[in-house]
Scaffold this motif. Structure first.
Motif, PDB file in Angstrom:
ATOM      1  N   VAL A  92       0.871  -1.176   0.000  1.00 40.66           N
ATOM      2  CA  VAL A  92       0.000   0.000   0.000  1.00 40.66           C
ATOM      3  C   VAL A  92       0.909   1.226   0.000  1.00 40.66           C
ATOM      4  CG1 VAL A  92      -1.783   1.299   1.207  1.00 40.66           C
ATOM      5  CG2 VAL A  92      -1.830  -1.204   1.239  1.00 40.66           C
ATOM      6  N   GLY A 116      -4.000   5.920   1.334  1.00 38.01           N
ATOM      7  CA  GLY A 116      -3.236   4.837   0.734  1.00 38.01           C
ATOM      8  C   GLY A 116      -3.889   4.292  -0.520  1.00 38.01           C
ATOM      9  N   THR A 117      -3.049   3.744  -1.400  1.00 40.39           N
ATOM     10  CA  THR A 117      -3.530   3.100  -2.616  1.00 40.39           C
ATOM     11  C   THR A 117      -2.723   1.818  -2.822  1.00 40.39           C
ATOM     12  OG1 THR A 117      -3.995   3.434  -4.985  1.00 40.39           O
ATOM     13  CG2 THR A 117      -1.973   4.430  -4.140  1.00 40.39           C
ATOM     14  N   GLN A 118      -3.431   0.750  -3.178  1.00 41.79           N
ATOM     15  CA  GLN A 118      -2.793  -0.567  -3.286  1.00 41.79           C
ATOM     16  C   GLN A 118      -2.087  -0.708  -4.638  1.00 41.79           C
ATOM     17  OE1 GLN A 118      -2.737  -3.333  -1.018  1.00 41.79           O
ATOM     18  NE2 GLN A 118      -1.256  -4.115  -2.517  1.00 41.79           N
TER      19      GLN A 118
END
Length: 123
Positions: A92, A116-118
């Motif tokens: 993440v 957050g970004t995966q």
């Protein structure tokens, strides 16, 4: 306060590329350093790349030569171009920004994190 929103994450095969974006919004007076961190499952959150207010950059050794951080001050946005992705880049990714914002009649320091970004890289 100042809010951050990341975008651009996803799934890609090893060797592929992704571009992450993080835009800050709110009563912003100035933005100083902008950073990307990442956290893999069961591991600590580590700094990936930093760009200062004067656009000086710094990278973790594991991403040097593959990732590029940049910023657009007019849009209060920081980017992370990720090339030659590896499965070990799976994590993440979080944006972090420090600066100053308007709080009533005052200018107050802030430090904000995005949600957050995966990023998932398959072999």
């Amino acid at each position: 306060q100042v809010q951050l929103v990341e975008s651009g994450g996803g799934s890609v095969q090893a060797g592929g590329s992704l571009r992450l974006s993080c835009q800050a919004s709110g009563s912003i007076f100035s933005i100083n350093a902008m950073r990307w961190y990442r956290q893999a499952p069961g591991k600590q959150r580590d700094m990936v790349a930093t760009i200062t207010g004067s656009s000086i950059t710094n990278y973790a050794d594991s991403v040097k030569g593959r990732f590029t951080i940049s910023r657009d001050n007019a849009r209060n946005t920081v980017y992370l171009q990720m090339n030659s992705l590896k499965p070990e880049d799976t994590a993440v990714y979080y944006c972090n920004t420090v600066g100053n914002y308007y709080s009533g009649s005052r200018i107050t320091p802030f430090a904000s994190w995005g949600p957050g970004t995966q990023v998932t890289v398959s072999s």
